[in-house]
Design a protein around this motif. Structure first.
Motif, PDB file in Angstrom:
ATOM      1  N   VAL A  31      -7.628   2.231   7.150  1.00 44.25           N
ATOM      2  CA  VAL A  31      -9.007   2.722   7.196  1.00 44.25           C
ATOM      3  C   VAL A  31      -9.035   4.219   6.958  1.00 44.25           C
ATOM      4  N   LEU A  32      -8.085   4.928   7.579  1.00 46.73           N
ATOM      5  CA  LEU A  32      -8.026   6.377   7.420  1.00 46.73           C
ATOM      6  C   LEU A  32      -7.675   6.748   5.986  1.00 46.73           C
ATOM      7  N   ILE A  33      -6.727   6.044   5.388  1.00 46.94           N
ATOM      8  CA  ILE A  33      -6.359   6.300   3.990  1.00 46.94           C
ATOM      9  C   ILE A  33      -7.558   6.093   3.078  1.00 46.94           C
ATOM     10  N   MET A  34      -8.288   4.994   3.289  1.00 42.64           N
ATOM     11  CA  MET A  34      -9.454   4.707   2.465  1.00 42.64           C
ATOM     12  C   MET A  34     -10.540   5.761   2.655  1.00 42.64           C
ATOM     13  N   LEU A  90       0.831  -1.206   0.000  1.00 44.35           N
ATOM     14  CA  LEU A  90       0.000   0.000   0.000  1.00 44.35           C
ATOM     15  C   LEU A  90       0.866   1.256   0.000  1.00 44.35           C
ATOM     16  N   GLY A  91       1.975   1.231   0.723  1.00 44.47           N
ATOM     17  CA  GLY A  91       2.857   2.383   0.735  1.00 44.47           C
ATOM     18  C   GLY A  91       3.392   2.691  -0.648  1.00 44.47           C
ATOM     19  N   CYS A  92       3.800   1.662  -1.390  1.00 42.22           N
ATOM     20  CA  CYS A  92       4.365   1.863  -2.729  1.00 42.22           C
ATOM     21  C   CYS A  92       3.304   2.325  -3.725  1.00 42.22           C
ATOM     22  N   MET A 143      -7.990   9.226  -6.543  1.00 45.31           N
ATOM     23  CA  MET A 143      -8.409   9.050  -5.150  1.00 45.31           C
ATOM     24  C   MET A 143      -9.255   7.790  -5.014  1.00 45.31           C
ATOM     25  N   ALA A 144     -10.134   7.538  -5.969  1.00 43.89           N
ATOM     26  CA  ALA A 144     -10.963   6.332  -5.925  1.00 43.89           C
ATOM     27  C   ALA A 144     -10.100   5.081  -6.049  1.00 43.89           C
ATOM     28  N   ALA A 161      -9.851   2.127  -3.241  1.00 47.74           N
ATOM     29  CA  ALA A 161     -10.117   0.730  -3.565  1.00 47.74           C
ATOM     30  C   ALA A 161      -8.936  -0.162  -3.196  1.00 47.74           C
ATOM     31  N   TYR A 162      -7.721   0.295  -3.474  1.00 52.09           N
ATOM     32  CA  TYR A 162      -6.551  -0.530  -3.175  1.00 52.09           C
ATOM     33  C   TYR A 162      -6.347  -0.652  -1.663  1.00 52.09           C
ATOM     34  N   ALA A 163      -6.569   0.436  -0.935  1.00 56.65           N
ATOM     35  CA  ALA A 163      -6.443   0.375   0.525  1.00 56.65           C
ATOM     36  C   ALA A 163      -7.467  -0.589   1.107  1.00 56.65           C
TER      37      ALA A 163
END
Length: 430
Positions: free
Chosen positions: A264-267, A202-204, A363-364, A368-370
């Protein structure tokens, strides 16, 4: 903080003036490009070129510093920046501007790396976090204040190109006259992108997407304003709101990130940003309605950068921080190069709304990935994670490495993913 300001006031003052100059040039080119009749796609090439140069600078500047020395590199890059800022007005052609933007991106990257190395060297383990916060604040304040200077002269003339050139020239005086002994630059071990991705997928992926988002906001906001028919004053307010949001939202989002699953916050933040962009995609909004959208876009995109760095940090060993910071910045830079190009193409194809559609789509994708990553790895508890450290996406890998170290010191952990053993030494170059 008083101790940090006492020891680094000249450096922070110089950085503020540098950011005034850099903040002016981005907005000014977008406005002047419209006056010269450049298309949105031509301007996207100009804006993207800055990030090409920035990426090259982050790669080659450490070697220059080791071989030539901080003072000479700093003075040479500063002189080149001042010259290019004036040359924009002398050669108003989009292709010439694109070449100049590569040069100036390289130089600004080198200036940031040199400045950050001095700032880190003047900080202790106890004050490094405060120094990073001060550094982030002067960067954002400089960019916001630069938008006000856009209204002091006609962008069709020479004055607005001369002002940032003077500001950048003056900025180097307090820094060079007060900077202490240049810190040593050591080579760091390599960390492959495969290892970095395995540590934090997720970081990458998130850094790549956020790089594209931030580059669109940084490079194409003024182009959007010109395409939408906004006045110079309205464009400066619009761009200023983007960075004001980034400055204000960093801290509440950082507070939340230390108390919940960061995925959760990122999403959630990505969903909010994507939804907030939609009215501007489908409707021709009045100027006042664009301002809260600008605040939300910048207020989420900037903290997302810091949030992704903090999340990646949760899965790193101390020995990997230097190489990981360079890797994250390289991934971010690759995303940044494509951001203005795709935005410019979308704006040319569908009008000003393409600017917001591009941000909404990325952003979407991040949301979705998060969400998917939450099904692949269990969440860490809050006592297993490091602290959030606010960062500006314009910072170099040196600041990211210092932030990783400060964050791990703020949240010691001993997990199956990484072990933090205590305070680290002074950061070294990527």
């Amino acid at each position: 903080m008083i101790e940090v300001l006492r020891g680094s006031w000249a450096l922070l003052l110089g950085l503020t003036l540098i950011m005034l100059g850099n903040g002016m040039q981005g907005t000014l080119l977008g406005i002047r490009g419209g006056i010269e009749g450049f298309s949105p796609f031509e301007m996207s090439i100009v804006m993207s070129s800055y990030f090409v140069g920035f990426l090259l600078g982050s790669t080659f500047t450490p070697d220059l510093l080791r071989n030539v020395g901080h003072v000479r590199v700093f003075a040479a890059l500063g002189s080149m920046i001042s010259a290019v800022l004036v040359l924009y007005a002398v050669a108003p052609h989009w292709a010439a501007w694109a070449v100049m933007r590569v040069v100036i991106g390289f130089c600004f990257s080198g200036v940031y790396i040199t400045s950050e190395s001095w700032l880190n060297a003047s900080s202790t383990n106890e004050t490094r976090g405060q120094a990073l916060s001060a550094y982030m604040m002067v960067q954002m304040i400089g960019i916001i204040a630069a938008q006000a200077l856009m209204n002091v002269a006609d962008p069709a003339g020479f004055v607005l190109f001369i002002i940032p050139s003077i500001l950048v020239s003056v900025a180097f005086t307090p820094i060079l006259l007060t900077a202490g002994q240049p810190p040593a630059f050591d080579k760091t071990k390599a960390l492959s992108f495969v290892r970095l991705y395995r540590a934090s997928p997720l970081g990458c992926v998130g850094m790549f997407l956020v790089g594209g988002i931030f580059a669109a906001l940084w490079g194409m906001a003024s182009v959007f304003g010109t395409t939408a028919g906004l006045s110079v004053g309205q464009i400066s307010i619009f761009v200023g709101c983007i960075y004001a949001g980034g400055l204000v939202f960093q801290f509440p989002i950082g507070w939340a990130s230390d108390r919940m699953d960061r995925r959760v916050l990122i999403m959630a933040l990505s969903v909010i940003a994507a939804v907030a962009m939609l009215p501007a995609v489908f409707l021709e909004l009045p100027f006042w309605a664009l301002l809260p959208i600008a605040v939300i876009s910048g207020g989420i995109a900037n903290p997302l950068y810091s949030l992704l760095v903090a999340y990646t940090n949760d899965f790193l060993d101390n020995s990997d921080m230097a190489a990981a910071s360079a890797g994250l910045l390289f991934i971010n830079g690759l995303g940044a190069i494509g951001g203005p190009l795709i935005t410019g193409w979308m704006m040319q194809a569908m009008g000003p709304g393409g600017f917001f559609l591009y941000i909404a789509v990325l952003m979407a994708m991040l949301a979705a990935y998060a969400g998917w990553r939450m099904t692949q790895r269990p969440a860490l508890s809050s006592d297993q994670t490091g602290a959030f450290a606010p960062l500006s996406p314009t910072a170099s890998a040196l600041a990211v490495e210092a932030a990783l170290g400060a964050a791990q010191e703020g949240g010691p952990q001993d997990t199956q993913h990484g072990t933090n053993t205590g305070p680290g030494g002074a950061p070294s170059a990527p």
